[in-house]
Scaffold this motif. Structure first.
Motif, PDB file in Angstrom:
ATOM      1  N   PRO A   1      36.106  44.431  35.594  1.00 20.74           N
ATOM      2  CA  PRO A   1      35.299  45.874  35.533  1.00 20.74           C
ATOM      3  C   PRO A   1      36.246  47.340  36.482  1.00 20.74           C
ATOM      4  N   THR A   2      36.318  46.803  37.830  1.00 24.90           N
ATOM      5  CA  THR A   2      36.858  47.391  38.652  1.00 24.90           C
ATOM      6  C   THR A   2      38.144  48.384  37.959  1.00 24.90           C
ATOM      7  N   VAL A   3      39.226  46.462  37.853  1.00 20.17           N
ATOM      8  CA  VAL A   3      40.536  47.613  37.672  1.00 20.17           C
ATOM      9  C   VAL A   3      40.898  48.205  35.835  1.00 20.17           C
ATOM     10  N   ASN A   4      39.686  48.133  35.248  1.00 23.46           N
ATOM     11  CA  ASN A   4      39.617  48.762  33.994  1.00 23.46           C
ATOM     12  C   ASN A   4      39.194  50.534  34.641  1.00 23.46           C
ATOM     13  N   GLU A   5      37.981  50.244  34.761  1.00 20.43           N
ATOM     14  CA  GLU A   5      37.888  51.712  35.696  1.00 20.43           C
ATOM     15  C   GLU A   5      38.384  52.401  35.703  1.00 20.43           C
ATOM     16  N   THR A   6      38.942  51.866  36.966  1.00 23.17           N
ATOM     17  CA  THR A   6      39.957  52.619  37.744  1.00 23.17           C
ATOM     18  C   THR A   6      41.425  53.077  37.462  1.00 23.17           C
ATOM     19  N   PHE A   7      41.769  52.164  36.586  1.00 25.29           N
ATOM     20  CA  PHE A   7      43.027  52.714  36.303  1.00 25.29           C
ATOM     21  C   PHE A   7      43.317  53.362  35.052  1.00 25.29           C
ATOM     22  N   THR A   8      42.153  53.524  34.231  1.00 19.79           N
ATOM     23  CA  THR A   8      42.003  54.658  33.667  1.00 19.79           C
ATOM     24  C   THR A   8      41.463  55.598  33.712  1.00 19.79           C
ATOM     25  N   ARG A   9      40.908  55.974  35.700  1.00 19.51           N
ATOM     26  CA  ARG A   9      40.373  57.110  35.948  1.00 19.51           C
ATOM     27  C   ARG A   9      41.293  57.402  36.628  1.00 19.51           C
TER      28      ARG A   9
ATOM     29  N   VAL B   1      43.136  61.559  38.621  1.00 22.38           N
ATOM     30  CA  VAL B   1      43.081  62.306  37.565  1.00 22.38           C
ATOM     31  C   VAL B   1      43.798  62.861  36.878  1.00 22.38           C
ATOM     32  N   GLY B   2      43.370  62.704  35.714  1.00 17.77           N
ATOM     33  CA  GLY B   2      43.845  63.719  34.903  1.00 17.77           C
ATOM     34  C   GLY B   2      45.262  63.316  34.178  1.00 17.77           C
ATOM     35  N   HIS B   3      46.514  62.285  35.353  1.00 19.78           N
ATOM     36  CA  HIS B   3      47.091  61.004  34.480  1.00 19.78           C
ATOM     37  C   HIS B   3      47.100  60.103  35.047  1.00 19.78           C
ATOM     38  N   PRO B   4      45.934  59.201  34.036  1.00 19.86           N
ATOM     39  CA  PRO B   4      45.836  58.198  34.793  1.00 19.86           C
ATOM     40  C   PRO B   4      46.798  56.590  34.574  1.00 19.86           C
ATOM     41  N   LEU B   5      46.558  55.860  35.068  1.00 16.27           N
ATOM     42  CA  LEU B   5      47.631  54.274  34.829  1.00 16.27           C
ATOM     43  C   LEU B   5      47.765  54.312  33.673  1.00 16.27           C
ATOM     44  N   ALA B   6      46.040  53.873  33.003  1.00 15.34           N
ATOM     45  CA  ALA B   6      46.446  53.455  31.999  1.00 15.34           C
ATOM     46  C   ALA B   6      45.396  54.150  30.631  1.00 15.34           C
ATOM     47  N   LYS B   7      45.813  54.298  29.340  1.00 16.88           N
ATOM     48  CA  LYS B   7      45.366  54.758  28.246  1.00 16.88           C
ATOM     49  C   LYS B   7      43.576  54.728  28.173  1.00 16.88           C
ATOM     50  N   ASP B   8      43.884  52.874  28.070  1.00 21.41           N
ATOM     51  CA  ASP B   8      43.065  52.873  27.617  1.00 21.41           C
ATOM     52  C   ASP B   8      42.619  51.350  27.733  1.00 21.41           C
ATOM     53  N   ILE B   9      41.622  49.947  28.165  1.00 19.84           N
ATOM     54  CA  ILE B   9      41.801  48.553  28.659  1.00 19.84           C
ATOM     55  C   ILE B   9      43.016  47.847  27.541  1.00 19.84           C
TER      56      ILE B   9
ATOM     57  N   ASP C   1      46.298  48.416  27.518  1.00 18.06           N
ATOM     58  CA  ASP C   1      47.009  48.669  28.628  1.00 18.06           C
ATOM     59  C   ASP C   1      47.731  47.726  28.994  1.00 18.06           C
ATOM     60  N   PRO C   2      49.244  47.195  29.531  1.00 23.61           N
ATOM     61  CA  PRO C   2      49.619  46.347  30.056  1.00 23.61           C
ATOM     62  C   PRO C   2      49.601  46.221  30.878  1.00 23.61           C
ATOM     63  N   VAL C   3      49.408  47.183  31.909  1.00 28.05           N
ATOM     64  CA  VAL C   3      49.364  47.473  33.273  1.00 28.05           C
ATOM     65  C   VAL C   3      47.984  46.858  34.035  1.00 28.05           C
TER      66      VAL C   3
ATOM     67  N   LEU D   1      46.135  39.882  35.006  1.00 24.99           N
ATOM     68  CA  LEU D   1      46.525  38.291  35.510  1.00 24.99           C
ATOM     69  C   LEU D   1      47.175  37.570  36.751  1.00 24.99           C
ATOM     70  N   ILE D   2      46.997  39.032  37.123  1.00 20.42           N
ATOM     71  CA  ILE D   2      48.232  38.521  38.616  1.00 20.42           C
ATOM     72  C   ILE D   2      46.603  38.160  39.717  1.00 20.42           C
ATOM     73  N   LEU D   3      45.645  38.438  39.124  1.00 21.40           N
ATOM     74  CA  LEU D   3      43.967  39.146  40.019  1.00 21.40           C
ATOM     75  C   LEU D   3      43.324  37.249  39.157  1.00 21.40           C
ATOM     76  N   LEU D   4      44.042  36.558  38.675  1.00 21.49           N
ATOM     77  CA  LEU D   4      43.307  35.394  38.053  1.00 21.49           C
ATOM     78  C   LEU D   4      44.237  33.994  38.202  1.00 21.49           C
ATOM     79  N   VAL D   5      45.911  34.617  38.844  1.00 16.88           N
ATOM     80  CA  VAL D   5      46.299  33.940  39.385  1.00 16.88           C
ATOM     81  C   VAL D   5      46.230  33.323  41.141  1.00 16.88           C
ATOM     82  N   LEU D   6      45.878  34.959  42.044  1.00 11.96           N
ATOM     83  CA  LEU D   6      44.996  34.273  42.821  1.00 11.96           C
ATOM     84  C   LEU D   6      43.765  34.197  42.520  1.00 11.96           C
ATOM     85  N   PHE D   7      43.215  34.151  42.040  1.00 11.19           N
ATOM     86  CA  PHE D   7      41.595  33.286  42.183  1.00 11.19           C
ATOM     87  C   PHE D   7      41.966  32.240  42.183  1.00 11.19           C
ATOM     88  N   ILE D   8      42.726  31.564  41.214  1.00 17.07           N
ATOM     89  CA  ILE D   8      43.317  30.222  41.023  1.00 17.07           C
ATOM     90  C   ILE D   8      43.485  29.544  42.098  1.00 17.07           C
ATOM     91  N   ALA D   9      44.232  30.480  43.620  1.00 12.32           N
ATOM     92  CA  ALA D   9      45.812  29.965  44.269  1.00 12.32           C
ATOM     93  C   ALA D   9      44.151  30.461  45.623  1.00 12.32           C
TER      94      ALA D   9
END
Length: 164
Positions: free
Chosen positions: A109-117, A120-128, A130-132, A138-146
């Motif tokens: 949820p941290t990534v979702n909330e941060t990237f959509t906010r 301010v005014g031009h968030p990295l992602a439009k909604d949850i 979004d490919p970004v 996915l990168i965080l999942l790979v890091l978690f597994i490693a």
């Protein structure tokens, strides 16, 4: 950004938990409840997860609330294993996993909330959807597994030096 007072408090405490976890990973290779960083992570994550239950952007119970409940269960299980099963070397594997998995889940949820906010005014992602966001998770999942594999190997070495 439109955060309520509870949202601001939740965010500040959540950032403290993330910083504590990152310092713990760099310093110890895990979140260790016996260290100050582990204690900060535990208490800040507990507060953050509980305050998340009072926050809802769209009203009602949502997946973020389910994540919060699961995170609370995971950190309480880790706390139980740390304090009640000190002599049990097998418990360390589960304790490490619970804390690492709680950290990974808190980043969703941290990534979702941060990237959509942010920014301010031009968030990295439009909604949850979004490919970004998907690529970051996915990168965080790979890091978690490693990281989990690393912790298992490291814990195995520690356990081999402990007499039963």
């Amino acid at each position: 950004m439109g955060l309520s007072s509870l949202g601001i408090f939740h965010t500040v405490i959540g950032v403290a938990a993330i910083i504590a976890a990152l310092i713990a990973y760099v310093k110890y290779g895990k979140i260790d409840l016996g260290q100050l960083t582990g204690k900060i992570y535990f208490y800040c994550t507990l507060v953050t997860s509980l305050t998340a239950l009072g926050i809802s952007k769209h009203g009602g119970f949502n997946p973020g609330h389910a994540f919060s409940i699961l995170i609370v269960i995971l950190i309480l299980e880790a706390y139980f294993l740390y304090w009640r099963k000190k002599g049990n070397i097998r418990a360390r594997y589960f304790e490490n996993f619970c804390l690492s998995f709680s950290f990974f889940l808190s980043l969703v949820p941290t990534v979702n909330e941060t990237f959509t906010r942010v920014p301010v005014g031009h968030p990295l992602a439009k909604d949850i959807k979004d490919p970004v966001i998907a690529n970051t998770l996915l990168i965080l999942l790979v890091l978690f597994i490693a990281g989990t594999v690393y912790q298992i190997i490291k814990q195995k070495k520690i356990n081999s030096t402990v007499s039963i």
